[in-house]
Every structure is written in structure tokens, then in C-alpha cells.
Design a protein around this motif. Sequence first.
Motif, PDB file in Angstrom:
ATOM      1  N   ASP A 134      -1.691   8.317  15.787  1.00 32.14           N
ATOM      2  CA  ASP A 134      -2.578   9.469  15.653  1.00 32.14           C
ATOM      3  C   ASP A 134      -2.534   9.971  14.209  1.00 32.14           C
ATOM      4  N   VAL A 135      -3.692  10.360  13.705  1.00 31.52           N
ATOM      5  CA  VAL A 135      -3.794  10.977  12.382  1.00 31.52           C
ATOM      6  C   VAL A 135      -4.459  12.333  12.568  1.00 31.52           C
ATOM      7  N   SER A 136      -3.668  13.403  12.458  1.00 29.68           N
ATOM      8  CA  SER A 136      -4.183  14.749  12.670  1.00 29.68           C
ATOM      9  C   SER A 136      -4.139  15.531  11.370  1.00 29.68           C
ATOM     10  N   LEU A 137      -4.383  16.833  11.483  1.00 27.75           N
ATOM     11  CA  LEU A 137      -4.471  17.677  10.296  1.00 27.75           C
ATOM     12  C   LEU A 137      -3.119  17.849   9.626  1.00 27.75           C
ATOM     13  N   THR A 138      -2.057  17.865  10.392  1.00 30.19           N
ATOM     14  CA  THR A 138      -0.742  18.157   9.826  1.00 30.19           C
ATOM     15  C   THR A 138       0.247  17.019   9.970  1.00 30.19           C
ATOM     16  N   THR A 139      -0.015  16.014  10.799  1.00 32.77           N
ATOM     17  CA  THR A 139       0.943  14.930  10.996  1.00 32.77           C
ATOM     18  C   THR A 139       0.238  13.586  11.172  1.00 32.77           C
ATOM     19  N   VAL A 140       0.938  12.550  10.765  1.00 27.64           N
ATOM     20  CA  VAL A 140       0.566  11.175  11.089  1.00 27.64           C
ATOM     21  C   VAL A 140       1.674  10.639  11.982  1.00 27.64           C
ATOM     22  N   LYS A 141       1.336  10.308  13.215  1.00 27.41           N
ATOM     23  CA  LYS A 141       2.336   9.885  14.197  1.00 27.41           C
ATOM     24  C   LYS A 141       2.424   8.359  14.198  1.00 27.41           C
ATOM     25  N   VAL A 142       3.634   7.861  13.930  1.00 26.65           N
ATOM     26  CA  VAL A 142       3.878   6.417  13.853  1.00 26.65           C
ATOM     27  C   VAL A 142       4.878   6.033  14.932  1.00 26.65           C
ATOM     28  N   ARG A 143       4.488   5.096  15.792  1.00 26.02           N
ATOM     29  CA  ARG A 143       5.419   4.557  16.782  1.00 26.02           C
ATOM     30  C   ARG A 143       6.103   3.339  16.176  1.00 26.02           C
ATOM     31  N   ASN A 144       7.401   3.484  15.906  1.00 24.34           N
ATOM     32  CA  ASN A 144       8.165   2.403  15.299  1.00 24.34           C
ATOM     33  C   ASN A 144       8.375   1.272  16.301  1.00 24.34           C
ATOM     34  N   PHE A 145       8.832   0.139  15.798  1.00 19.45           N
ATOM     35  CA  PHE A 145       9.000  -1.028  16.660  1.00 19.45           C
ATOM     36  C   PHE A 145      10.192  -0.896  17.601  1.00 19.45           C
ATOM     37  N   ASP A 146      11.065   0.093  17.354  1.00 19.04           N
ATOM     38  CA  ASP A 146      12.128   0.363  18.320  1.00 19.04           C
ATOM     39  C   ASP A 146      11.708   1.440  19.317  1.00 19.04           C
ATOM     40  N   ASN A 147      10.391   1.738  19.350  1.00 19.44           N
ATOM     41  CA  ASN A 147       9.783   2.702  20.272  1.00 19.44           C
ATOM     42  C   ASN A 147      10.166   4.143  19.973  1.00 19.44           C
ATOM     43  N   THR A 148      10.785   4.405  18.825  1.00 16.32           N
ATOM     44  CA  THR A 148      10.924   5.789  18.383  1.00 16.32           C
ATOM     45  C   THR A 148       9.639   6.201  17.682  1.00 16.32           C
TER      46      THR A 148
ATOM     47  N   ASN B  76      11.399   6.497   6.841  1.00 12.99           N
ATOM     48  CA  ASN B  76      11.938   5.589   7.868  1.00 12.99           C
ATOM     49  C   ASN B  76      10.899   5.290   8.944  1.00 12.99           C
ATOM     50  N   ALA B  77       9.678   5.101   8.515  1.00 12.24           N
ATOM     51  CA  ALA B  77       8.584   4.781   9.443  1.00 12.24           C
ATOM     52  C   ALA B  77       8.174   3.327   9.241  1.00 12.24           C
ATOM     53  N   ASN B  78       8.166   2.565  10.314  1.00 12.92           N
ATOM     54  CA  ASN B  78       7.746   1.168  10.282  1.00 12.92           C
ATOM     55  C   ASN B  78       7.213   0.821  11.661  1.00 12.92           C
ATOM     56  N   GLY B  79       5.901   0.945  11.816  1.00 14.31           N
ATOM     57  CA  GLY B  79       5.308   0.686  13.122  1.00 14.31           C
ATOM     58  C   GLY B  79       3.813   0.919  13.100  1.00 14.31           C
ATOM     59  N   VAL B  80       3.265   1.219  14.264  1.00 16.19           N
ATOM     60  CA  VAL B  80       1.821   1.347  14.455  1.00 16.19           C
ATOM     61  C   VAL B  80       1.437   2.821  14.469  1.00 16.19           C
ATOM     62  N   VAL B  81       0.380   3.159  13.742  1.00 16.09           N
ATOM     63  CA  VAL B  81      -0.106   4.535  13.690  1.00 16.09           C
ATOM     64  C   VAL B  81      -0.779   4.864  15.016  1.00 16.09           C
TER      65      VAL B  81
ATOM     66  N   GLU C 285       2.908   9.673  -2.019  1.00 16.25           N
ATOM     67  CA  GLU C 285       3.923   8.626  -2.112  1.00 16.25           C
ATOM     68  C   GLU C 285       3.295   7.279  -1.743  1.00 16.25           C
ATOM     69  N   SER C 286       4.016   6.212  -2.069  1.00 19.91           N
ATOM     70  CA  SER C 286       3.517   4.878  -1.752  1.00 19.91           C
ATOM     71  C   SER C 286       3.943   4.470  -0.344  1.00 19.91           C
ATOM     72  N   PHE C 287       3.102   3.711   0.309  1.00 24.70           N
ATOM     73  CA  PHE C 287       3.426   3.131   1.612  1.00 24.70           C
ATOM     74  C   PHE C 287       2.670   1.819   1.742  1.00 24.70           C
ATOM     75  N   GLN C 288       3.140   0.967   2.629  1.00 23.09           N
ATOM     76  CA  GLN C 288       2.522  -0.339   2.850  1.00 23.09           C
ATOM     77  C   GLN C 288       1.711  -0.317   4.135  1.00 23.09           C
ATOM     78  N   ASN C 289       0.489  -0.820   4.033  1.00 26.77           N
ATOM     79  CA  ASN C 289      -0.367  -0.968   5.205  1.00 26.77           C
ATOM     80  C   ASN C 289      -0.545  -2.466   5.452  1.00 26.77           C
ATOM     81  N   TYR C 290       0.022  -2.948   6.556  1.00 30.05           N
ATOM     82  CA  TYR C 290      -0.003  -4.370   6.866  1.00 30.05           C
ATOM     83  C   TYR C 290      -1.257  -4.799   7.632  1.00 30.05           C
ATOM     84  N   GLN C 291      -2.183  -3.860   7.884  1.00 31.15           N
ATOM     85  CA  GLN C 291      -3.308  -4.194   8.749  1.00 31.15           C
ATOM     86  C   GLN C 291      -4.213  -5.251   8.132  1.00 31.15           C
ATOM     87  N   ALA C 292      -4.372  -5.210   6.796  1.00 32.87           N
ATOM     88  CA  ALA C 292      -5.181  -6.243   6.146  1.00 32.87           C
ATOM     89  C   ALA C 292      -4.583  -7.627   6.380  1.00 32.87           C
TER      90      ALA C 292
END
Length: 402
Positions: free
Chosen positions: A221-235, A214-219, A247-254
Amino acid sequence: MFEQIRAFLTENITSPGAESLIALAILAGITLVSVIAYYAAKGALWLLERAVMRTPTEWDDDIINSRFTRAVSQLAPALMVSWLLPRFFGSDPGRVHWLDVLTSFYILWAIVRIMMIFIDNLYAGLARRDTTRPYAIKGVFQMFKLVFVGIGVIIAVSELIGKTPLAILGALGAAATVLMLVFKDTILGLVASVQLTANKMVEPGDWIKCPGHNANGVVEDVSLTTVKVRNFDNTVTTVPPYSLVSESFQNYQAMVNSAGRRVSRAFYLDANTVRFCSGEEVASLQAEGFIEDADLEGEDRPVNLKLFRLYMERYLRNDQRVNSDLTLMIRQLDPTPSGLPIELYFFTRTTQWVEFEHTQSDIFNHLYATIGRFGLKVFQSPAGSDLLGMAAASSSPQVLNS
């Protein structure tokens, strides 16, 4: 010199408990010398820091800062104590054994702390550079910090129990299975962080979508144990790095960095409204500018759907918000029980979300407002008001009499 100082103290301190007084005097002198060493190191490193700030390069400013020099200066008194203790108490080391052990622990802690600060400063310097900022290197530096902390813990335990570090490593080897279970997430995160960085799969600032978490937003931070994603609802959603690898995920940056954002959206036509146009309809559409002479070439009886498709394609190509250099078409999809799907496939020039949605909405607004002029109708399921109207019509006197 050290023996001369001890001999001098022995000659001048002859009261009862002289040995304890001599030891206290020596320890006081060592403490004084250590304090002097601390301030001397601090002053020398302060001068070094000022000299570094005057150099034209920036890397030395990033690494040798006040935090680093303060940590190094705090190591000087411990080194002085560690050097002086065996000189004065070499003949009776048991008297200051615990002081020597504590000093060794402090030196070890200070060295590990210096390495932690050095790694932090190096990472901060790389994070500020345009050439290295896009890479997710935080996990790699956290790995180095874990390695140094682990080495420090092993050496500290070996000093405490009187064993060599190799013996400690041998004992840890026997417990490797337990350690792998305890540090499973850290080990998987380390491998995943290296893969994410090496393959440039995700970077801070990328817009990603990971449906499984349930992640859809901007990355952020990418650390050793977590990737922190700020969703568009600010969660904020935290995703394990190994999940992005396994697992598969979509990267919209391109897409964000490209020349346009795709619109692939269909609407449904009532297939019963697709028909040939009469001469009067064609003349009226020409007069109003909906069709051109080229649209009628080779067509004795043009179909209204074809004329509408050609008009919408021309409308899209003339819209400055649409990137006509990329793929642009209007096509029919397979018929469905809900009508005939007509898909608009094109790219907008903007990739900014709000502008993109506004552009898409304006184009479809024009489409819905124009489609009736070609004798076409959009299919939609009957609403409550439609059913009520049908029921009223079926119960009217005219219908009953007929």
C-alpha cells in the motif's frame, strides 16, 4: 401558506402556554415532513441506483452505489428542517436558534460525508481499472479528503463563533508555523506521494529494497503518510513516503518484468593450479567432450584455465534455463590474497526467486564438480581438520627422523 398554518394553530390553541404548544406543534409537523422527505428521497435514490445498475457503463456503478445514495438521502430531512424553520419562526428566531445551529452542523457533516464517500468510490473505481491500478494514487485521494475535512471544520467553527470563514483562515495564517510542525509528516507525505506517483518510482505490487529501513519485500500500500512493505519473512515494514524520495532504494520490478535475472557471482581459484596442459590431458579432455577443436586453434600449449572458461561458457549457452541472448561471459577479476577470482556473469530466463536460486545452484554445482577435471582447484582457507592433519604429519616419526 406558512402564516395561514400558524394563524390556524393560534385560533384553535387558546389554552395557557399556547405559544409553547404552538411551537411544539409546528416542530412536530416539521419533524413529520422531514421523515416523509427522508423516505421520499430514499425511494427516489433507490430508483436511481437501480437505473444506474442497468446502464452498460461501469463508472456510474462505482460512484452511485447504496452507500452513496444512503448518505444523500440522510441529507434530505436536514435540508427540509433548515428550510421550514425560518418560515415558521422568522419573527422569533431566538426560540429555535440552537435547533437551527444543530441543523446547520448536521447539514455540513452530511455534505462532508457525501464528499468522502464520493472520493472513496472514485478511488475504488480507479483502483479496479487496469490502466490506473499501477499508479500510487491513494495518497492523492487522501489529500482531497483532508482538504474537504479542513473546509468543513473551518465552516463549522465560523458558524459556532459567528465569524466568517475568511476570518478563521486569517487566524490560522498566524498559527501557520505551529500547524506546519503538527502536520509536518502529512505535508511531506503529500509532496512525496505526488512525486512517487508522477515519476512512477514505486507502485503497489513492486518488489523494493530499502536498506535504511530494513525493508525488502513487496509493496502492499502507498498512502499519504506510509508505504507498507511486506517483507519476505512476512513481517511488515512501514516507510515514510518522503524517505523513498530523499533516500535511495532499489526497485526490482523492472527486473521481474524483464527477460531475465542477472547472476554475477565469483569463485576463487588456487592460482598455483593454473598451468599448461600436456598433450595427454588435451586428448583426454577431447575424448570426454570437455573441449572442442575450436578451443585449440592457435594454441600449442593451451592453459587449463582458458579451456575451462571456454567449456563453462559453452555449457551456459546450451543450458535452456540461461538466456544466452543477454550478456554472458566468464571473466577474471583482480587477484587477491584469497586466490584468483573467476566471475560468472549471465542471466537466467526465470525471474522467480526460487527457480532462480535453483538454477544458479545447479550451475555452480556442475562447475565445482567439473573444475578438478581441468587440473584446477578452488581456493579455501584451511579448516580445523586441515590444521590437525598438518600437526599430525609434522609430529610423525618419519618427519622427526628426517
